[in-house]
Design an enzyme around this catalytic site. Structure first.
Site, PDB file in Angstrom:
ATOM      1  N   HIS A   7       0.825  -1.206   0.000  1.00  7.59           N
ATOM      2  CA  HIS A   7       0.000   0.000   0.000  1.00  7.59           C
ATOM      3  C   HIS A   7       0.864   1.263   0.000  1.00  7.59           C
ATOM      4  O   HIS A   7       1.596   1.510   0.964  1.00  7.59           O
ATOM      5  CB  HIS A   7      -0.867  -0.041   1.267  1.00  7.59           C
ATOM      6  CG  HIS A   7      -1.834   1.080   1.387  1.00  7.59           C
ATOM      7  ND1 HIS A   7      -1.828   1.942   2.457  1.00  7.59           N
ATOM      8  CD2 HIS A   7      -2.831   1.474   0.577  1.00  7.59           C
ATOM      9  CE1 HIS A   7      -2.805   2.820   2.307  1.00  7.59           C
ATOM     10  NE2 HIS A   7      -3.431   2.558   1.180  1.00  7.59           N
ATOM     11  N   GLU A  34       0.241  -0.763  -4.644  1.00 13.21           N
ATOM     12  CA  GLU A  34      -0.914   0.132  -4.756  1.00 13.21           C
ATOM     13  C   GLU A  34      -0.370   1.543  -4.676  1.00 13.21           C
ATOM     14  O   GLU A  34       0.533   1.816  -3.882  1.00 13.21           O
ATOM     15  CB  GLU A  34      -1.900  -0.137  -3.613  1.00 13.21           C
ATOM     16  CG  GLU A  34      -3.202   0.637  -3.698  1.00 13.21           C
ATOM     17  CD  GLU A  34      -3.209   2.013  -3.038  1.00 13.21           C
ATOM     18  OE1 GLU A  34      -4.207   2.718  -3.167  1.00 13.21           O
ATOM     19  OE2 GLU A  34      -2.197   2.395  -2.397  1.00 13.21           O
ATOM     20  N   HIS A  49      -0.749  10.596  -2.324  1.00 12.58           N
ATOM     21  CA  HIS A  49      -2.073  10.265  -1.776  1.00 12.58           C
ATOM     22  C   HIS A  49      -2.966  11.486  -1.624  1.00 12.58           C
ATOM     23  O   HIS A  49      -4.137  11.460  -1.984  1.00 12.58           O
ATOM     24  CB  HIS A  49      -1.936   9.568  -0.416  1.00 12.58           C
ATOM     25  CG  HIS A  49      -3.264   9.241   0.189  1.00 12.58           C
ATOM     26  ND1 HIS A  49      -3.944  10.118   1.006  1.00 12.58           N
ATOM     27  CD2 HIS A  49      -4.058   8.154   0.054  1.00 12.58           C
ATOM     28  CE1 HIS A  49      -5.096   9.567   1.356  1.00 12.58           C
ATOM     29  NE2 HIS A  49      -5.185   8.375   0.800  1.00 12.58           N
TER      30      HIS A  49
HETATM   31  O1  G3P Z   1      -6.709   1.400  -2.521  1.00 14.57           O
HETATM   32  C1  G3P Z   1      -6.852   1.091  -1.185  1.00 14.57           C
HETATM   33  C2  G3P Z   1      -6.636   2.274  -0.289  1.00 14.57           C
HETATM   34  O2  G3P Z   1      -5.428   2.887  -0.648  1.00 14.57           O
HETATM   35  C3  G3P Z   1      -7.736   3.271  -0.340  1.00 14.57           C
HETATM   36  O3  G3P Z   1      -7.643   4.263   0.623  1.00 14.57           O
HETATM   37  O4  G3P Z   1      -7.107   6.503   1.436  1.00 14.57           O
HETATM   38  O5  G3P Z   1      -5.368   4.740   1.508  1.00 14.57           O
HETATM   39  O6  G3P Z   1      -6.054   5.741  -0.663  1.00 14.57           O
HETATM   40  P1  G3P Z   1      -6.482   5.356   0.725  1.00 14.57           P
HETATM   41 CA    CA Z   2      -4.852   4.490  -2.169  1.00 13.52          CA
END
Ligand code: G3P
Ligand code: CA
Length: 242
Positions: A7, A34, A49
């Site tokens: 992530h 991700e 982000h």
């Molecule tokens: O894609 C999963 C997750 O990353 C979604 O939430 O706020 O971490 O981008 P966020």
């Molecule tokens: Ca994300």
């Protein structure tokens, strides 16, 4: 076995959404990455982000108000210091271009999340698809977004591109919702109230894959792997691999 999807890269230990975090995710054995995309003032896709750079860099303000060259002046170290293998370049804001060039040298998959819920970023979908297609990386990409209109736009441009619907709350019959829009993946939060074994079974029956975010302790990661979902999205790459 579920894929381990890093992530924002290996963000548990390295600055999120930087090349350093992506390279470390690969080095420690993740199956995929991700990441989140936004658009600069001069229409370049960058990986970050938040819509603003205040939290993760030594700068301030909205990405949409900076050119790429201006953004590259900042360090995106997210208050992390003394990092193994840090260089001047690998903690700067990456472009999607740069990331995909690197991805091509690996066998990783990538989940590209469009951050289009706050700023509209006109043209970001067409541009992102172009960058992926130029490199023939279509089979290694899943596009996702909390803004389901953005995913609809991807599908209208090319229905063969794999997509996921991100959610924060419980959908009724998520498998039917995904099926209706011919979206291949459901991306819910990992918590058990939102992701039950029944949801996973219902999704499997309709051929919808589940990638859950963001599980960071071993109890939760193991529970997700036991559900046999397609992907576990985690900040803690080494723990998840273990
Ligand atoms: O894609 C999963 C997750 O990353 C979604 O939430 O706020 O971490 O981008 P966020
Ligand atoms: Ca994300």
């Amino acid at each position: 076995m579920s894929m381990i999807i890093a992530h924002r890269g290996y963000s548990g230990k390295y600055p999120e959404n930087t090349m350093l975090a992506f390279e470390k995710a690969y080095e420690y054995g993740a199956d995929g990455i991700e990441l989140d995309i936004q658009l600069t003032k001069d229409s370049k896709i960058v990986i970050c982000h938040d819509e603003e750079i205040d939290r993760t860099s030594n700068g301030k303000g909205f990405i949409r108000d900076y050119t790429l060259a201006e953004l590259r002046e900042f360090e995106f170290r997210n208050n992390m210091y003394d990092l193994e293998d840090e260089t001047e370049d690998n903690i700067k804001i990456p472009t999607l271009d740069e990331f995909l060039n690197w991805l091509k040298t690996t066998e990783l998959m990538v989940n590209i999340e469009f951050k289009t819920s706050i700023v509209e970023y006109k043209g970001i979908v067409v541009k992102a698809i172009e960058l992926v297609k130029e490199r023939e990386l279509e089979d290694r990409v899943i596009f996702s977004s909390f803004n389901h209109n953005t995913i609809k736009e991807v599908k209208e441009l090319d229905s063969s591109l794999r997509c996921g619907f991100l959610t924060v709350a419980n959908l009724l019959n998520p498998e039917e919702y995904c099926k209706k829009y011919e979206v291949e993946y459901y991306h819910p939060m990992f918590v058990s109230a939102l992701l039950s074994p029944k949801i996973v079974t219902d999704c499997k029956k309709l051929g919808i894959g589940v990638n859950a975010y963001t599980a960071n302790d071993s109890e939760h990661i193991q529970a997700l792997i036991a559900l046999n979902i397609e992907g576990v999205i985690t900040n803690e790459v080494e723990l998840a691999i273990q």
